[in-house]
Design an enzyme around this catalytic site. Structure first.
Site, PDB file in Angstrom:
ATOM      1  CE  LYS A  73      -2.680   0.714   3.733  1.00  0.00           C
ATOM      2  NZ  LYS A  73      -2.254  -0.414   4.442  1.00  0.00           N
ATOM      3  CB  THR A  75       5.263   0.200  -2.572  1.00  0.00           C
ATOM      4  OG1 THR A  75       5.936  -0.405  -1.229  1.00  0.00           O
ATOM      5  CG2 THR A  75       6.023   0.162  -3.764  1.00  0.00           C
ATOM      6  NE  ARG A  96      -0.441   4.664   8.920  1.00  0.00           N
ATOM      7  CZ  ARG A  96      -0.729   3.572   9.169  1.00  0.00           C
ATOM      8  NH1 ARG A  96      -1.149   3.336  10.147  1.00  0.00           N
ATOM      9  NH2 ARG A  96      -0.601   2.313   8.438  1.00  0.00           N
ATOM     10  CE  LYS A 107       3.031  -2.258   8.602  1.00  0.00           C
ATOM     11  NZ  LYS A 107       4.164  -1.231   7.946  1.00  0.00           N
ATOM     12  CB  ALA A 275      -4.954   0.994  11.158  1.00  0.00           C
ATOM     13  CG  PHE A 303      -4.351  -2.961   9.382  1.00  0.00           C
ATOM     14  CD1 PHE A 303      -2.989  -3.486   9.291  1.00  0.00           C
ATOM     15  CD2 PHE A 303      -4.873  -2.345  10.708  1.00  0.00           C
ATOM     16  CE1 PHE A 303      -2.212  -3.697  10.299  1.00  0.00           C
ATOM     17  CE2 PHE A 303      -3.704  -2.627  11.606  1.00  0.00           C
ATOM     18  CZ  PHE A 303      -2.771  -3.348  11.472  1.00  0.00           C
ATOM     19  CG  PHE A 383       4.694  -9.172  -6.511  1.00  0.00           C
ATOM     20  CD1 PHE A 383       5.414  -9.773  -5.365  1.00  0.00           C
ATOM     21  CD2 PHE A 383       3.609  -8.430  -6.066  1.00  0.00           C
ATOM     22  CE1 PHE A 383       5.543  -9.458  -4.070  1.00  0.00           C
ATOM     23  CE2 PHE A 383       3.615  -7.921  -4.727  1.00  0.00           C
ATOM     24  CZ  PHE A 383       4.427  -8.226  -3.616  1.00  0.00           C
ATOM     25  CD1 TRP A 411       9.077  -2.998  -4.610  1.00  0.00           C
ATOM     26  CD2 TRP A 411       9.776  -4.146  -6.447  1.00  0.00           C
ATOM     27  NE1 TRP A 411      10.019  -3.955  -4.236  1.00  0.00           N
ATOM     28  CE2 TRP A 411      10.567  -4.440  -5.122  1.00  0.00           C
ATOM     29  CE3 TRP A 411      10.134  -4.781  -7.759  1.00  0.00           C
ATOM     30  CZ2 TRP A 411      11.411  -5.469  -5.078  1.00  0.00           C
ATOM     31  CZ3 TRP A 411      11.027  -5.656  -7.478  1.00  0.00           C
ATOM     32  CH2 TRP A 411      11.800  -5.915  -6.267  1.00  0.00           C
TER      33      TRP A 411
END
Length: 558
Positions: A73, A75, A96, A107, A275, A303, A383, A411
């Site tokens: 998210k 990224t 954030r 994480k 969150a 999230f 990906f 990415w």
């Protein structure tokens, strides 16, 4: 083919002096308070000076329910911001700050990934500009003053059995979840039970991210309930006379942090409430300031959309008078396969049937977002293992829901890979179809607000709440808190309260375990199931591999 790690890519970045980034947004050098050469805080004086400007367009990036396969998210948020700038839009990213606990736990960081990152990555994921330390210090000051008040005669007649204010530390430390404090004799106070939460779960964090200015901050801090008397009447922070000194500690932390992406585009990185237990969005002051100085603001919510986007719409937008023009819903082929029953170890093999079987989770999020009156586009965060057939399966499913899915390769390629997504977002925004509205009114009863979210967002059949909880909600309504929004605290891994129930479950119930009044932040926390406000470290913490190399550079952050 091997790929560089996030930290290797970040280390190779060609960063510009932060004054040049500010100049790009029209922020004069004298209104930047630099922290080194590549980050700075923006002065309140400058923020005040742009309030007459028109607002730009607000874009929310959210996601499906998180899986171990990863969604990306942040990224995507960074990649979209760079993509919008690439196609000639004046765009800014608002995300954030990272908590130390998850960084050293499981994480990892919160600066994006690959060639869609915000830098300086190492600073952002560690001490940054000290905002979280300031929040921890302000919270701790109130903790100390509260116990000191009880020690020196307890003028407010606080019932020590009903002290609500817990302590915080910005680290995952399960041993501190429940403690006994003030042991050691008369001189150390009155022994009582207490505990620690992680700093991002502090109400001080939520308040800093919702406050409009320092005056609003001080008022909200004073409104926090810290304990109850024997007659059950609340004791506020202002009764302890702590809000003024807390505001002093938070004076600099209130100012947004300006940094840059790998492509030297501006980003505000400010605040970071949980969150689950809070609303999971960056600060209102950062978002509203960005809207005054840019044409497009790309922000994210924590999230999946059932938590982050719902709270962004019902809490942050309601409190700050914001209205998103579009929502980008992030999904991955890998996550669809996991929702379709494929084990993480088997995600590399093509499995179109599993992709299709996992798509209902995505479909429900699309329906939920549309229910707020905001158009949505799905970003397939690409990906390298994704096959054309798998990607097409997602596109076909999304099209059947009246929405479009766009592959984004930010990415791997940065803004070049997100250009198509950026063009689609502009097309949606310029179409002007957004008609945003929260899904419940202020004057709805608190229980009905909970019921509305459970049934409309989670697709639950019922909310299970015993008489004690319903009576508590009614009491708060009688005390004047009935117009507050509700902040649902549940697992992020499922629409239900069962983290193992993937996909798009129906026929489930939402059990409410407890409700908490965050009077300063301005919402009611509704705890459903087991929610940790102090996480623990995993069996093998990320901290075990974080170190300095021979050149003095940080290794192991991700």
């Amino acid at each position: 083919m091997s790929y560089k790690s996030d930290i290797e890519i970040a280390r190779e970045a060609t960063k510009k002096p932060i004054q040049q980034i500010g100049d790009k947004m029209g922020i004069p050098t004298e209104h930047l308070l630099p922290y080194g050469h590549d980050k700075a805080k923006v002065s309140q004086e400058y923020i005040n000076s742009v309030q007459g400007n028109e607002n730009g367009k607000l874009i929310l990036v959210t996601a499906i329910n998180p899986t171990p396969a990863g969604e990306g998210k942040t990224t995507t948020t960074v990649g979209l911001g760079d993509g919008l700038n690439r196609i000639g839009k004046k765009a800014m990213v608002c995300i954030r700050e990272a908590s130390l606990g998850p960084n050293f736990g499981m994480k990892g960081g919160a600066a994006g990934g690959g060639y869609a990152q915000v830098v300086p990555m190492e600073d952002m994921n560690l001490h940054f500009t000290g905002d979280f330390h300031a929040i921890t210090s302000a919270h701790s000051l109130l903790s100390a003053m509260l116990d000191n008040h009880i020690y020196w005669g307890n003028e407010q007649e606080i019932d020590v059995r009903r002290v609500q204010w817990r302590r915080v530390v910005d680290m995952n430390d399960r041993a501190l979840r429940e403690i006994t404090c003030s042991l050691g004799g008369v001189s150390n106070g009155f022994p009582r039970e207490g505990g620690f939460d992680i700093t991002v779960a502090s109400e001080v964090m939520a308040i800093l991210c919702l406050a409009k200015d320092l005056k609003d901050l001080e008022t909200r801090l004073g409104d926090m309930i810290v304990a109850y008397r024997r007659d059950r009447s609340p004791v506020f922070c202002r009764d302890i006379k702590a809000e003024g000194a807390m505001t002093v500690l938070l004076k600099d932390a209130m100012q947004p942090n300006l940094v840059q992406t790998l492509e030297n585009n501006p980003a505000f990185v400010h605040g970071g409430p949980f969150a689950n237990i809070a609303h999971g969005c960056n600060s209102v002051i950062a978002t509203t300031t960005a809207l005054k100085i840019s044409d497009y603001v790309v922000t994210e919510a924590g999230f999946g959309a059932d938590l982050g986007a719902e709270k962004f719409m019902n809490i942050k937008c309601r409190k700050a008078g914001l209205a998103p023009s579009a929502v980008v819903l992030v999904a991955t082929v890998r996550a669809m396969k996991m929702n379709g029953g494929v084990a993480k170890a088997d995600l590399g093999a093509e499995n179109v049937d599993a992709v299709t079987a996992g798509c209902p989770n995505l479909g429900r999020h699309i329906e939920n977002i549309k229910s707020f009156g905001v158009p949505v586009v799905v970003a397939i965060n690409h990906f390298v293992t994704d096959t054309d057939a798998e990607v097409q399966a997602v596109k076909d499913y999304v099209a059947s829901h009246g929405t479009e899915a766009v592959v984004s390769q930010h990415w791997e390629f940065g803004s070049k890979g997100s250009e198509n997504l950026a063009n689609k977002v502009v097309e949606i925004v310029e179409g002007g179809t957004a008609n945003f509205a929260p899904i419940y009114p202020d004057d709805m009863s608190l229980f009905d607000k909970i019921d509305t979210i459970a049934k409309r967002i989670y697709r639950a059949d019922e909310v299970l709440a015993d008489k004690k909880i319903r009576d508590q909600l009614k009491l708060w309504e009688d005390q004047g808190y009935g117009n507050l929004p509700v902040c649902m605290a549940k697992t992020q891994y499922s629409f239900s309260t069962d983290p193992n129930l993937r996909g798009a479950p129906t026929g489930h119930s939402v059990p409410v375990r407890e409700v908490r009044l965050s009077a300063g932040a301005g919402f009611i926390v509704v705890v459903c199931g087991e929610i940790m406000t102090m996480p623990g470290l995993p069996r093998t913490p990320a901290a075990e591999t974080i170190h300095l190399n021979d050149g003095g550079q940080i290794e192991g952050l991700f």
